[in-house]
Design a protein around this motif. Structure first.
Motif, PDB file in Angstrom:
ATOM      1  N   ALA A  47       0.824  -1.212   0.000  1.00 52.53           N
ATOM      2  CA  ALA A  47       0.000   0.000   0.000  1.00 52.53           C
ATOM      3  C   ALA A  47       0.855   1.258   0.000  1.00 52.53           C
ATOM      4  O   ALA A  47       0.426   2.313  -0.486  1.00 52.53           O
ATOM      5  N   LEU A  48       2.068   1.158   0.538  1.00 51.69           N
ATOM      6  CA  LEU A  48       2.958   2.318   0.560  1.00 51.69           C
ATOM      7  C   LEU A  48       3.403   2.726  -0.840  1.00 51.69           C
ATOM      8  O   LEU A  48       3.891   3.839  -1.037  1.00 51.69           O
ATOM      9  N   TRP A  49       3.246   1.831  -1.811  1.00 51.03           N
ATOM     10  CA  TRP A  49       3.607   2.160  -3.190  1.00 51.03           C
ATOM     11  C   TRP A  49       2.560   3.050  -3.862  1.00 51.03           C
ATOM     12  O   TRP A  49       2.833   3.630  -4.904  1.00 51.03           O
ATOM     13  N   ILE A  50       1.370   3.139  -3.291  1.00 50.15           N
ATOM     14  CA  ILE A  50       0.260   3.806  -3.966  1.00 50.15           C
ATOM     15  C   ILE A  50       0.390   5.315  -3.826  1.00 50.15           C
ATOM     16  O   ILE A  50       0.241   5.859  -2.728  1.00 50.15           O
ATOM     17  N   PRO A  51       0.653   6.048  -4.921  1.00 52.93           N
ATOM     18  CA  PRO A  51       0.733   7.507  -4.827  1.00 52.93           C
ATOM     19  C   PRO A  51      -0.610   8.109  -4.414  1.00 52.93           C
ATOM     20  O   PRO A  51      -0.692   8.941  -3.512  1.00 52.93           O
ATOM     21  N   ILE A  52      -1.655   7.654  -5.088  1.00 55.42           N
ATOM     22  CA  ILE A  52      -3.007   8.076  -4.737  1.00 55.42           C
ATOM     23  C   ILE A  52      -3.996   7.073  -5.325  1.00 55.42           C
ATOM     24  O   ILE A  52      -3.859   6.658  -6.479  1.00 55.42           O
ATOM     25  N   SER A  53      -4.914   6.618  -4.499  1.00 51.93           N
ATOM     26  CA  SER A  53      -5.931   5.662  -4.939  1.00 51.93           C
ATOM     27  C   SER A  53      -7.258   6.386  -5.131  1.00 51.93           C
ATOM     28  O   SER A  53      -7.701   7.119  -4.252  1.00 51.93           O
ATOM     29  N   HIS A  54      -7.862   6.157  -6.288  1.00 54.47           N
ATOM     30  CA  HIS A  54      -9.151   6.784  -6.589  1.00 54.47           C
ATOM     31  C   HIS A  54     -10.306   5.799  -6.533  1.00 54.47           C
ATOM     32  O   HIS A  54     -11.450   6.186  -6.765  1.00 54.47           O
ATOM     33  N   ASN A  55     -10.022   4.515  -6.245  1.00 50.79           N
ATOM     34  CA  ASN A  55     -11.128   3.557  -6.216  1.00 50.79           C
ATOM     35  C   ASN A  55     -11.413   3.037  -4.815  1.00 50.79           C
ATOM     36  O   ASN A  55     -12.196   2.117  -4.638  1.00 50.79           O
ATOM     37  N   HIS A  56     -10.772   3.640  -3.808  1.00 47.54           N
ATOM     38  CA  HIS A  56     -11.076   3.265  -2.427  1.00 47.54           C
ATOM     39  C   HIS A  56     -12.273   4.080  -1.967  1.00 47.54           C
ATOM     40  O   HIS A  56     -12.208   5.313  -1.882  1.00 47.54           O
ATOM     41  N   ALA A  57     -13.372   3.401  -1.696  1.00 46.70           N
ATOM     42  CA  ALA A  57     -14.635   4.086  -1.397  1.00 46.70           C
ATOM     43  C   ALA A  57     -14.482   5.048  -0.223  1.00 46.70           C
ATOM     44  O   ALA A  57     -13.781   4.769   0.750  1.00 46.70           O
ATOM     45  N   GLY A  62      -9.540  10.873  -3.814  1.00 45.63           N
ATOM     46  CA  GLY A  62      -8.422   9.948  -3.728  1.00 45.63           C
ATOM     47  C   GLY A  62      -7.675  10.077  -2.418  1.00 45.63           C
ATOM     48  O   GLY A  62      -7.801  11.066  -1.684  1.00 45.63           O
ATOM     49  N   ILE A  63      -6.863   9.054  -2.121  1.00 41.70           N
ATOM     50  CA  ILE A  63      -6.017   9.071  -0.935  1.00 41.70           C
ATOM     51  C   ILE A  63      -4.767   8.257  -1.217  1.00 41.70           C
ATOM     52  O   ILE A  63      -4.825   7.203  -1.863  1.00 41.70           O
ATOM     53  N   GLY A  64      -3.635   8.743  -0.745  1.00 40.58           N
ATOM     54  CA  GLY A  64      -2.380   8.029  -0.918  1.00 40.58           C
ATOM     55  C   GLY A  64      -2.270   6.864   0.040  1.00 40.58           C
ATOM     56  O   GLY A  64      -2.862   6.874   1.132  1.00 40.58           O
ATOM     57  N   GLY A  65      -1.511   5.869  -0.349  1.00 38.75           N
ATOM     58  CA  GLY A  65      -1.359   4.689   0.496  1.00 38.75           C
ATOM     59  C   GLY A  65      -0.747   5.002   1.845  1.00 38.75           C
ATOM     60  O   GLY A  65      -1.198   4.500   2.881  1.00 38.75           O
ATOM     61  N   ASN A 124      13.941  -3.935 -13.777  1.00 40.85           N
ATOM     62  CA  ASN A 124      15.286  -3.606 -13.305  1.00 40.85           C
ATOM     63  C   ASN A 124      15.481  -2.091 -13.303  1.00 40.85           C
ATOM     64  O   ASN A 124      16.063  -1.505 -14.219  1.00 40.85           O
ATOM     65  N   VAL A 125      14.998  -1.459 -12.211  1.00 42.66           N
ATOM     66  CA  VAL A 125      15.073  -0.004 -12.048  1.00 42.66           C
ATOM     67  C   VAL A 125      15.500   0.270 -10.617  1.00 42.66           C
ATOM     68  O   VAL A 125      15.029  -0.401  -9.688  1.00 42.66           O
ATOM     69  N   ASP A 126      16.380   1.247 -10.414  1.00 40.95           N
ATOM     70  CA  ASP A 126      16.839   1.527  -9.060  1.00 40.95           C
ATOM     71  C   ASP A 126      15.693   2.070  -8.206  1.00 40.95           C
ATOM     72  O   ASP A 126      14.727   2.645  -8.734  1.00 40.95           O
ATOM     73  N   PRO A 127      15.745   1.882  -6.875  1.00 45.61           N
ATOM     74  CA  PRO A 127      14.619   2.231  -5.994  1.00 45.61           C
ATOM     75  C   PRO A 127      14.149   3.679  -6.108  1.00 45.61           C
ATOM     76  O   PRO A 127      12.943   3.942  -6.104  1.00 45.61           O
ATOM     77  N   ALA A 128      15.071   4.639  -6.195  1.00 47.96           N
ATOM     78  CA  ALA A 128      14.669   6.048  -6.260  1.00 47.96           C
ATOM     79  C   ALA A 128      13.921   6.341  -7.562  1.00 47.96           C
ATOM     80  O   ALA A 128      12.889   7.040  -7.562  1.00 47.96           O
ATOM     81  N   THR A 129      14.435   5.818  -8.672  1.00 51.27           N
ATOM     82  CA  THR A 129      13.759   6.004  -9.959  1.00 51.27           C
ATOM     83  C   THR A 129      12.410   5.311  -9.956  1.00 51.27           C
ATOM     84  O   THR A 129      11.412   5.850 -10.477  1.00 51.27           O
ATOM     85  N   HIS A 130      12.350   4.127  -9.360  1.00 54.04           N
ATOM     86  CA  HIS A 130      11.095   3.364  -9.263  1.00 54.04           C
ATOM     87  C   HIS A 130      10.045   4.173  -8.517  1.00 54.04           C
ATOM     88  O   HIS A 130       8.893   4.310  -8.951  1.00 54.04           O
ATOM     89  N   ARG A 131      10.410   4.737  -7.361  1.00 52.47           N
ATOM     90  CA  ARG A 131       9.472   5.518  -6.559  1.00 52.47           C
ATOM     91  C   ARG A 131       8.990   6.747  -7.323  1.00 52.47           C
ATOM     92  O   ARG A 131       7.801   7.063  -7.331  1.00 52.47           O
ATOM     93  N   ALA A 132       9.913   7.455  -7.967  1.00 55.19           N
ATOM     94  CA  ALA A 132       9.549   8.658  -8.714  1.00 55.19           C
ATOM     95  C   ALA A 132       8.625   8.321  -9.883  1.00 55.19           C
ATOM     96  O   ALA A 132       7.667   9.059 -10.169  1.00 55.19           O
ATOM     97  N   ALA A 133       8.901   7.210 -10.569  1.00 55.28           N
ATOM     98  CA  ALA A 133       8.057   6.803 -11.698  1.00 55.28           C
ATOM     99  C   ALA A 133       6.645   6.466 -11.235  1.00 55.28           C
ATOM    100  O   ALA A 133       5.658   6.790 -11.914  1.00 55.28           O
ATOM    101  N   LEU A 134       6.527   5.809 -10.079  1.00 56.93           N
ATOM    102  CA  LEU A 134       5.207   5.533  -9.513  1.00 56.93           C
ATOM    103  C   LEU A 134       4.470   6.825  -9.210  1.00 56.93           C
ATOM    104  O   LEU A 134       3.280   6.987  -9.544  1.00 56.93           O
TER     105      LEU A 134
END
Length: 313
Positions: A47-57, A62-65, A124-134
């Motif tokens: 859930a910490l990966w979720i930038p913002i969820s729009h389908n959580h009732a 929306g709300i971030g994880g 195969n993406v480094d953690p910082a790039t992965h987080r920013a892309a999410l």
């Protein structure tokens, strides 16, 4: 948060392993049932990966994880649940309880609730790039959660097998511009190729060598140096269950890697319950919370039977 020691921890009614939506929901329910409950969490909830969820009732904007989990932690602690940062490395089943141990951690509990979840296999993406892309919506993992936000976009799906086919077909609901990519050989049978072709989904036969998220679009670099551009990419590489504790406890597993449970979320071992993504079901926050409500209520009532406060039935 102060560290707990073996001497300072009383016997719990329930130890919850995992502090994601399932674990925290169960903690809220059990604390409100006046149960002595602790949650041990290693801080790796998906859930910490979720930038913002729009389908959580209940959250129309929306709300971030991270925000959702933060609210749930406050709610659980408000009713008396104990939240502990750490990792349970081993659990031993004793005659009428369970003994859990980890680094600087020793707990005794009458019951267990496993909410250990799963981990997505990442490109195969480094953690910082992965987080920013999410955060920028260039990388997504859950078409059920956020396919709507990719409506009309150019989508790359990474997965050259039946799993990738299924995800690409699901995303066809949202876009007619979808390309299936693979990090190795494409392993798709003729029936699936016909299915993809019939819906206009392209199959890229050249192997994917890398992803670049530095611009406003994703650049996919292929084996021969060709570059393709996408608005977002979905890795369909599968996931791995956090089932080490379940396997060590000898729990019956279902679908190969998930914990098998009955309709009350009871596992094959008396006194152990499971909820959330570690159980075979739709991997959604709302489903995990539903599992947890059922598990916590069943657990509470099972303890009431054990304590002679109600009849079994």
């Amino acid at each position: 948060m102060a560290k707990e020691t073996e001497q300072s921890v009383e016997r719990l009614d329930c130890l919850i392993v995992g502090g994601g939506p399932a674990g925290l929901t169960a903690a809220i329910y059990l604390a409100r049932y006046h149960r002595r409950v602790a949650v041990v969490d290693d801080g790796n909830s998906r859930a910490l990966w979720i930038p913002i969820s729009h389908n959580h009732a209940g959250f129309p904007d929306g709300i971030g994880g991270a925000e959702l989990l933060g609210r749930m932690r406050v709610q659980a602690e408000r009713y008396g649940a104990r939240l502990m940062n750490g990792r349970v490395d081993a659990i031993e089943a004793a005659e009428d309880c369970f003994l859990a141990r980890g680094e600087d951690l020793a707990l005794e509990a009458r019951t267990l609730l496993l909410a250990t979840g799963t981990e997505n296999r990442r490109p195969n993406v480094d953690p910082a790039t992965h987080r920013a892309a999410l955060d920028r919506g260039l990388l997504r993992y859950c078409p059920v959660c956020d396919g709507f936000e990719a409506t009309g976009q150019a989508i790359g799906v990474i997965g050259g097998d039946a799993r990738g086919v299924a995800e690409a077909m699901f995303l066809r609901t949202y876009s007619n511009d979808i390309t299936l990519l693979a990090t190795g050989r494409i392993e798709i049978d003729e029936d699936d190729r016909a299915l993809l072709g019939g819906t206009g989904i392209r199959i890229e036969e050249r192997s994917l060598e890398g992803l670049d998220f530095s611009e406003n679009r994703v650049t996919a670099r292929l084996q021969d140096g060709t570059e393709l551009g996408f608005d977002t990419v979905y890795p369909a590489l599968g996931s791995d269950s956090n089932d080490v504790l379940a396997q060590a406890l000898g729990l019956r597993m279902g679908d190969g890697c998930c914990i098998a449970v009955d309709q009350k979320q009871r596992t094959s071992h008396e006194g152990i319950y499971a909820a959330g993504d570690i159980v075979y079901a739709l991997d959604q926050i709302s489903v995990a919370m539903g599992h947890a409500a059922i598990a916590a209520t069943a657990l509470h009532n099972d303890l009431r039977v054990r304590d002679g406060q109600m009849r079994a039935g």
